[in-house]
Design a protein around this motif. Structure first.
Motif, PDB file in Angstrom:
ATOM      1  N   UNK A 204       0.810  -1.221   0.000  1.00 37.53           N
ATOM      2  CA  UNK A 204       0.000   0.000   0.000  1.00 37.53           C
ATOM      3  C   UNK A 204       0.843   1.270   0.000  1.00 37.53           C
ATOM      4  N   UNK A 205       2.167   1.121  -0.168  1.00 37.83           N
ATOM      5  CA  UNK A 205       3.046   2.280  -0.283  1.00 37.83           C
ATOM      6  C   UNK A 205       3.539   2.397  -1.719  1.00 37.83           C
ATOM      7  N   UNK A 206       3.320   3.571  -2.295  1.00 30.31           N
ATOM      8  CA  UNK A 206       3.774   3.890  -3.637  1.00 30.31           C
ATOM      9  C   UNK A 206       4.908   4.916  -3.505  1.00 30.31           C
ATOM     10  N   UNK A 207       5.572   5.219  -4.590  1.00 26.14           N
ATOM     11  CA  UNK A 207       6.663   6.197  -4.544  1.00 26.14           C
ATOM     12  C   UNK A 207       6.678   6.992  -5.830  1.00 26.14           C
ATOM     13  N   UNK A 208       7.046   8.271  -5.736  1.00 29.15           N
ATOM     14  CA  UNK A 208       7.260   9.047  -6.964  1.00 29.15           C
ATOM     15  C   UNK A 208       8.761   9.266  -7.157  1.00 29.15           C
ATOM     16  N   UNK A 209       9.156   9.459  -8.409  1.00 23.60           N
ATOM     17  CA  UNK A 209      10.585   9.522  -8.740  1.00 23.60           C
ATOM     18  C   UNK A 209      11.155  10.924  -8.597  1.00 23.60           C
ATOM     19  N   UNK A 210      10.382  11.853  -8.047  1.00 20.42           N
ATOM     20  CA  UNK A 210      10.757  13.262  -8.020  1.00 20.42           C
ATOM     21  C   UNK A 210      12.038  13.580  -7.287  1.00 20.42           C
ATOM     22  N   UNK A 211      12.463  14.833  -7.431  1.00 18.47           N
ATOM     23  CA  UNK A 211      13.654  15.324  -6.769  1.00 18.47           C
ATOM     24  C   UNK A 211      14.799  15.539  -7.740  1.00 18.47           C
ATOM     25  N   UNK A 212      15.769  16.318  -7.297  1.00 18.27           N
ATOM     26  CA  UNK A 212      16.871  16.709  -8.171  1.00 18.27           C
ATOM     27  C   UNK A 212      17.956  15.652  -8.305  1.00 18.27           C
ATOM     28  N   UNK A 213      17.955  14.645  -7.417  1.00 12.98           N
ATOM     29  CA  UNK A 213      18.975  13.599  -7.476  1.00 12.98           C
ATOM     30  C   UNK A 213      18.709  12.702  -8.680  1.00 12.98           C
ATOM     31  N   UNK A 214      19.710  12.532  -9.511  1.00 12.00           N
ATOM     32  CA  UNK A 214      19.561  11.638 -10.663  1.00 12.00           C
ATOM     33  C   UNK A 214      20.710  10.631 -10.695  1.00 12.00           C
ATOM     34  N   UNK A 239      11.747  19.430 -12.843  1.00  9.31           N
ATOM     35  CA  UNK A 239      11.222  18.753 -14.025  1.00  9.31           C
ATOM     36  C   UNK A 239      12.296  18.328 -15.006  1.00  9.31           C
ATOM     37  N   UNK A 240      13.378  19.084 -15.137  1.00  8.92           N
ATOM     38  CA  UNK A 240      14.423  18.718 -16.095  1.00  8.92           C
ATOM     39  C   UNK A 240      15.079  17.397 -15.720  1.00  8.92           C
ATOM     40  N   UNK A 241      15.498  17.263 -14.448  1.00  7.71           N
ATOM     41  CA  UNK A 241      16.171  16.031 -14.033  1.00  7.71           C
ATOM     42  C   UNK A 241      15.219  14.844 -14.069  1.00  7.71           C
ATOM     43  N   UNK A 242      13.949  15.074 -13.762  1.00 12.09           N
ATOM     44  CA  UNK A 242      13.005  13.954 -13.719  1.00 12.09           C
ATOM     45  C   UNK A 242      12.601  13.486 -15.111  1.00 12.09           C
ATOM     46  N   UNK A 243      12.497  14.412 -16.049  1.00 13.31           N
ATOM     47  CA  UNK A 243      12.283  14.012 -17.446  1.00 13.31           C
ATOM     48  C   UNK A 243      13.484  13.190 -17.912  1.00 13.31           C
ATOM     49  N   UNK A 244      14.692  13.663 -17.568  1.00  7.89           N
ATOM     50  CA  UNK A 244      15.902  12.944 -17.936  1.00  7.89           C
ATOM     51  C   UNK A 244      15.965  11.552 -17.339  1.00  7.89           C
ATOM     52  N   UNK A 245      15.536  11.415 -16.064  1.00  9.18           N
ATOM     53  CA  UNK A 245      15.528  10.102 -15.413  1.00  9.18           C
ATOM     54  C   UNK A 245      14.681   9.111 -16.199  1.00  9.18           C
TER      55      UNK A 245
END
Length: 273
Positions: A204-214, A239-245
C-alpha cells in the motif's frame, strides 16, 4: 533536433500525470501566487505534462499554524481554478493541530475537490499524532503524500529533525494496510536505496521519482524494488532532471508509459468529475 524530438515522444505522445508538483507564494505573502509558479507550469506543459497534482506545504515552519496551512491551501485552490483541466490539488496540514487538520481535509476534499493530502516534516508519520490524519484519508479514500528522506546530513536534520524515512512510512503502512501512502521524491536527497528497501514489502506504499537527485540506476532500482505498478511520475519542481531520469531509464518502454500515466491512481482524479 530530430533526435531530441524522437526522444521526447515518450512524453509528447503518451499520457503524463505528475503526482508531485508545487506552487509558490510571493515574498512570504500567502495570498499572492508567485510568477515562478506560472513559469514552471508553462515549462511542464511544453515538456508534455498533461495533468499535475499540486500542493503548497509550509516547509519553513516546524509548527505551522492552521491559519497558515489554510491560507496555503486557498492559494492552491485559486491556482487550480485557473487551470482546472490541467491541475488537481492536494491539501497540506500540520497533524499537530488535529481538529483543524481533519476539518481542513474534509472541507477541501468534499467541498473543493482536492484529490490527496500532503504531509511535511512537522511529525514523524508513525507518530500517533498523525493517526487521525491517516484515518481521515482512509475514510475519504484519498492518497497521503509523505515528504521523506533518509538523511545523515547534520544540516538537514537540524532543519528537519522529524524528517520521516522509508522505515517510518513502512511502520505506518503496516498499522494501516487500508491506507494509500505515497513516499514522495525518492530522488529528493538522502539514502533513497535505504528507503526503497524499507517499503519493499508494503503493497500500500507507492513512490514518486521526483527530486533533483539523478543517481545512475535510480529509476531502475526503484522499478526492480517495488515494480512499475507502485511507481508514480512526479518532479517536486525538478522537471528537467526527472524528465531525464525517465528518458534514460533502462526499463521496458511499456513500464515507462505505465509510470508516466499514473493509471493505478487514475480513480482518485476521476472522482473530481
Amino acid at each position: 533536433m530530430e533526435r531530441i524530438k524522437k526522444k521526447m515522444s515518450l512524453f509528447h505522445e503518451n499520457p503524463v500525470i505528475s503526482w508531485h508538483e508545487h506552487i509558490w507564494y510571493e515574498d512570504d505573502d500567502l495570498t499572492r501566487i508567485s510568477g515562478r509558479s506560472y513559469e514552471h507550469f508553462e515549462n511542464m506543459q511544453i515538456l508534455g505534462f498533461d495533468r499535475m497534482v499540486i500542493s503548497r506545504p509550509i516547509v519553513t515552519e516546524r509548527h505551522c499554524s492552521p491559519d497558515n496551512f489554510i491560507a496555503a491551501n486557498e492559494l492552491v485552490k485559486r491556482f487550480v481554478s485557473e487551470f482546472y483541466d490541467k491541475t488537481y490539488a492536494a491539501v497540506f496540514v500540520n497533524p499537530g493541530f488535529v481538529k483543524e487538520s481533519v476539518a481542513e481535509i474534509e472541507r477541501r476534499v468534499a467541498g473543493d475537490g482536492f484529490v490527496a493530502a500532503k504531509l511535511m516534516h512537522q511529525y514523524f508519520v508513525d507518530d500517533p499524532t498523525v493517526f487521525p490524519i491517516v484515518e481521515k484519508c482512509i475514510d475519504l479514500d484519498i492518497p497521503l503524500i509523505i515528504h521523506q528522506g533518509h538523511s545523515v546530513d547534520e544540516e538537514t536534520l537540524t532543519c528537519q529533525p522529524r524528517l520521516s524515512d522509508g522505515a517510518h512510512i513502512a511502520n505506518l503502512a503496516k498499522r494501516y494496510p487500508e491506507a494509500t501512502l505515497v513516499m514522495a521524491h525518492i530522488g529528493g536527497g538522502g539514502d533513497w536505496q535505504w528507503s526503497l528497501k524499507a517499503i519493499a514489502d508494503c503493497p500500500n506504499v507507492f513512490a514518486d521519482i521526483g527530486g533533483s537527485v539523478y543517481d545512475r540506476n535510480l529509476v531502475e532500482e526503484a522499478h526492480r524494488s517495488i515494480g512499475p505498478d507502485r511507481l508514480l511520475f512526479g518532479t517536486d519542481g525538478m522537471y528537467s532532471s526527472c524528465v531525464g531520469k525517465m528518458l534514460g531509464a533502462k526499463i521496458p518502454e511499456e513500464d515507462k508509459k505505465k509510470i508516466l500515466s499514473g493509471a493505478v491512481f487514475e480513480r482518485f482524479l476521476e472522482r473530481r468529475g
